[in-house]
Enzyme design. Sequence first.
Site, PDB file in Angstrom:
ATOM      1  N   SER A 174       0.832  -1.197   0.000  1.00 22.92           N
ATOM      2  CA  SER A 174       0.000   0.000   0.000  1.00 22.92           C
ATOM      3  C   SER A 174       0.875   1.259   0.000  1.00 22.92           C
ATOM      4  O   SER A 174       1.695   1.438  -0.899  1.00 22.92           O
ATOM      5  CB  SER A 174      -0.964  -0.037   1.189  1.00 22.92           C
ATOM      6  OG  SER A 174      -1.984   0.925   1.048  1.00 22.92           O
ATOM      7  N   ASP A 222      -9.602  -4.347  -5.215  1.00 25.40           N
ATOM      8  CA  ASP A 222      -8.919  -3.194  -4.635  1.00 25.40           C
ATOM      9  C   ASP A 222      -9.082  -1.998  -5.570  1.00 25.40           C
ATOM     10  O   ASP A 222      -8.822  -2.108  -6.776  1.00 25.40           O
ATOM     11  CB  ASP A 222      -7.437  -3.539  -4.456  1.00 25.40           C
ATOM     12  CG  ASP A 222      -6.620  -2.447  -3.797  1.00 25.40           C
ATOM     13  OD1 ASP A 222      -7.189  -1.406  -3.435  1.00 25.40           O
ATOM     14  OD2 ASP A 222      -5.401  -2.647  -3.641  1.00 25.40           O
ATOM     15  N   HIS A 263      -7.902  -5.203  -0.820  1.00 22.56           N
ATOM     16  CA  HIS A 263      -6.626  -4.547  -0.537  1.00 22.56           C
ATOM     17  C   HIS A 263      -5.969  -5.130   0.713  1.00 22.56           C
ATOM     18  O   HIS A 263      -6.572  -5.186   1.780  1.00 22.56           O
ATOM     19  CB  HIS A 263      -6.885  -3.048  -0.343  1.00 22.56           C
ATOM     20  CG  HIS A 263      -5.672  -2.215  -0.138  1.00 22.56           C
ATOM     21  ND1 HIS A 263      -4.739  -2.005  -1.121  1.00 22.56           N
ATOM     22  CD2 HIS A 263      -5.230  -1.539   0.952  1.00 22.56           C
ATOM     23  CE1 HIS A 263      -3.788  -1.218  -0.653  1.00 22.56           C
ATOM     24  NE2 HIS A 263      -4.051  -0.931   0.598  1.00 22.56           N
TER      25      HIS A 263
END
Length: 302
Positions: free
Chosen positions: A163, A244, A276
């Site tokens: 991320s 995601d 995600h």
Amino acid sequence: MASESSEVVLEYPFFKVYKDGHLEFRFPPVAKIPPSDDPDTGVRSKDVVISLDPPVSARIFLPRIPDPARQLPLLLYVHGGGFSIESAFSRNYHNFVSTVAAEAGAIAVSVEYGLFPSRPIPACYDDSWAALRWVAGHAGGDGAEPWLNEHADFGRVFIGGDSAGGNISHTLAARVGSIGLPQGVKVVGVILVHPYFGGTDDDQMWLYMCPANAGLSDPRLKPAKEDLARLGCEKVLMFVAEKDHLMKVGIGYHEELKKSGWKGSVELVKNVGEQHCFHLFDPKYEKAVELKDKFVSFIKNN
């Protein structure tokens, strides 16, 4: 009329901004756990201070070493959390990095970088670069940390993150390509798990967290072609998740990297049907194990 303390003027995925300037985060503060010796895997961990001003620290993981004479690959890991939450010392990240260290037979250094709002962007980038430079400073065998001096193979360095940490990992590789690292230190590969890059509704949040920015064309938000072309590694492994909202920009990064003129190789793995960073929340889930195994294999086989 609502008072300034209760009137929301901006809303972002991670927090709200009130008229009087205070913030309200949508997630509670993360609980941190201490380092430990894992009797099951044999991985030992400890925390180190990299810098006091600015405050940068890290958790180091040392796997069981069957052959003391064999040097181990080194992973610098950068956690996610929207540049504003999470920690290298949280249970999820401790467990993930410890598992990777055990199964890859690698020393891992998990960076505790500065978070918004106490330390706005670019603190996260600068702190992570300071951590990489600190790690590289052990290549001569005379650094501050004995585990790195004695066991790390600085010809097999990897950078990884998920991320926001994937975004930061890209900037680290770009800096390696443009600035370089001390002699004897080689970044072999970079691993980006569901990385954040510009091109979604999250962009405005990033711009708010980074007061000194170049807008939507900021190369930390939208990687510049010249940075991609000189990425300071030989290989990149990327993961994107089908459910995601960052999948499209992750695939875009993969495509731009291939077109940039960079001489390395890149592999894209799509986590079908997944959200995600799903792998952090249930490590025993079959597809989480697959992601972790691919991550480990990338280190072991390079």
